[in-house]
Enzyme design. Sequence first.
Site, PDB file in Angstrom:
ATOM      1  CE  LYS A 115      -4.450  -1.394   1.754  1.00 41.55           C
ATOM      2  NZ  LYS A 115      -5.494  -1.149   2.755  1.00 41.55           N
ATOM      3  CE  LYS A 207      -6.023  -8.018  -2.056  1.00 41.64           C
ATOM      4  NZ  LYS A 207      -5.658  -7.543  -0.736  1.00 41.64           N
ATOM      5  CE  LYS A 210     -13.422  -2.452  -0.341  1.00 37.78           C
ATOM      6  NZ  LYS A 210     -13.702  -1.997   0.986  1.00 37.78           N
TER       7      LYS A 210
HETATM    8  P1  TYM Z   1     -10.767  -5.290   3.597  1.00 40.31           P
HETATM    9  O1  TYM Z   1     -11.728  -4.179   3.819  1.00 40.31           O
HETATM   10  O2  TYM Z   1      -9.670  -5.097   2.611  1.00 40.31           O
HETATM   11  O3  TYM Z   1     -11.533  -6.605   3.195  1.00 40.31           O
HETATM   12  C1  TYM Z   1     -12.628  -7.105   3.938  1.00 40.31           C
HETATM   13  C2  TYM Z   1     -12.610  -8.621   3.953  1.00 40.31           C
HETATM   14  O4  TYM Z   1     -12.677  -9.132   2.609  1.00 40.31           O
HETATM   15  C3  TYM Z   1     -11.596 -10.025   2.379  1.00 40.31           C
HETATM   16  N1  TYM Z   1     -11.136  -9.868   0.992  1.00 40.31           N
HETATM   17  C4  TYM Z   1     -10.981 -10.877   0.142  1.00 40.31           C
HETATM   18  N2  TYM Z   1     -11.186 -12.201   0.276  1.00 40.31           N
HETATM   19  C5  TYM Z   1     -10.953 -12.983  -0.810  1.00 40.31           C
HETATM   20  N3  TYM Z   1     -10.513 -12.496  -2.009  1.00 40.31           N
HETATM   21  C6  TYM Z   1     -10.299 -11.184  -2.172  1.00 40.31           C
HETATM   22  N4  TYM Z   1      -9.897 -10.700  -3.356  1.00 40.31           N
HETATM   23  C7  TYM Z   1     -10.530 -10.292  -1.081  1.00 40.31           C
HETATM   24  N5  TYM Z   1     -10.423  -8.962  -0.905  1.00 40.31           N
HETATM   25  C8  TYM Z   1     -10.793  -8.720   0.371  1.00 40.31           C
HETATM   26  C9  TYM Z   1     -10.520  -9.607   3.352  1.00 40.31           C
HETATM   27  O5  TYM Z   1      -9.636 -10.668   3.631  1.00 40.31           O
HETATM   28  C10 TYM Z   1     -11.337  -9.206   4.554  1.00 40.31           C
HETATM   29  O6  TYM Z   1     -11.664 -10.326   5.322  1.00 40.31           O
HETATM   30  N6  TYM Z   1      -7.669  -5.079   7.508  1.00 40.31           N
HETATM   31  C11 TYM Z   1      -8.970  -5.521   7.079  1.00 40.31           C
HETATM   32  C12 TYM Z   1     -10.123  -4.934   7.867  1.00 40.31           C
HETATM   33  C13 TYM Z   1     -10.054  -5.097   9.349  1.00 40.31           C
HETATM   34  C14 TYM Z   1     -10.301  -6.299  10.076  1.00 40.31           C
HETATM   35  C15 TYM Z   1     -10.182  -5.956  11.436  1.00 40.31           C
HETATM   36  C16 TYM Z   1     -10.597  -7.607   9.679  1.00 40.31           C
HETATM   37  C17 TYM Z   1      -9.809  -4.120  10.270  1.00 40.31           C
HETATM   38  N7  TYM Z   1      -9.881  -4.636  11.517  1.00 40.31           N
HETATM   39  C18 TYM Z   1     -10.363  -6.911  12.448  1.00 40.31           C
HETATM   40  C19 TYM Z   1     -10.782  -8.558  10.707  1.00 40.31           C
HETATM   41  C20 TYM Z   1     -10.663  -8.213  12.064  1.00 40.31           C
HETATM   42  C21 TYM Z   1      -9.173  -5.115   5.638  1.00 40.31           C
HETATM   43  O7  TYM Z   1      -8.574  -4.192   5.146  1.00 40.31           O
HETATM   44  O8  TYM Z   1     -10.147  -5.773   4.995  1.00 40.31           O
END
Ligand code: TYM
Length: 343
Positions: A115, A207, A210
Amino acid sequence: MSQFSPRVLSGMQPTGNLHLGNYLGAMLNWIKMQSTHETLYCVVDLHAITVWQEPKELRKAIRDVTAAYIACGLDPKRSIIFNQSRVHEHAELAWVFNCVARLGWLNRMTQFKEKAGKDKEKASVGLYVYPNLMAADILIYRATAVPVGEDQKQHLELTRDIAQKFNIDFADEIREQGFGDAYFPLTEPIITGPATRVMSLRDGTKKMSKSDPSDLSRINLTDSADDIARKIRKAKTDADGLPSEVKGLEARPEAENLVGIYAALAGSSVDGVLREFGGGQFSSFKNALADVAVAKLSPITEEMNRLLADSAYIENVLADGAARAGAIAAPIMHDVKKIVGLI
Ligand code: TYM
């Protein structure tokens, strides 16, 4: 028996539309775990601002993602649904964890490197300590399980490292104050299903995300049925047909991705999908995939629009969720302050 009662927390960033990766990689397990666990699902707005967000868009995205959660099948009565910034204990515990986690641990985080890009000096400090806030999100509820996609695995390992170091550093206080030999659980990552890593529809080695500039690379939960079908028809594939065995998929990332997506959407397995479509042409498989994707996602889009028309309802869900989450978080933060010696 663990001294910790089963509790789930997970979150998504309000930085635009949710996409098929979020839905298949995480949301399907979130929905399922509502019937087996106490569940908290958070819209992680404090994580979102680690990179620039236009305030007006952020405000809207928090509501949109909340509506998407509910439209996908989260039930605000069974699950606690809230946005992170309303429960101040997340940020408070994150500060304590900034003092527990080591620089060397954060330096190994691959997501920061991706990032921050080439010019690390210009990344926000928040982006660097992002994983500590994530550990705080989880441990402020002493959550025992966290359903996520594959890309969050390293962050969850860090969460366990932080919990363990805290338990060791403060072992005497923890014991003397009657919490046994560990205050925080070592949280288990739940990364399961046929689509734990959904890839871009334009490039099977990247991957689905967004931030990809090409909208054709992803299916958004807000896409129309026509858009979904068009994106699937245009999805990159190789020249061969579908193999009939998993072995034949390994070196073919685009084919593997589409088969995994189909399996996850249809509630089937990769083997099952290959038994049905193996040996056939991609074009007919893509038609079937478009049908199952539209059947699954269109009702979600409709429900999301219906919910968003009633802003008072979403507002109530978030206010109620924050109150219920805060009631769990406050005594835990109080314990932490006592353990650390702040009170
Ligand atoms: P974020 O917002 O990027 O994504 C949310 C969830 O979607 C999953 N995900 C995917 N799974 C499979 N294939 C993909 N291409 C894909 N893109 C996204 C992510 O693994 C995630 O589960 N850091 C985290 C948010 C967060 C969080 C937490 C998660 C903040 N605090 C505490 C769990 C517990 C994030 O940026 O997710």
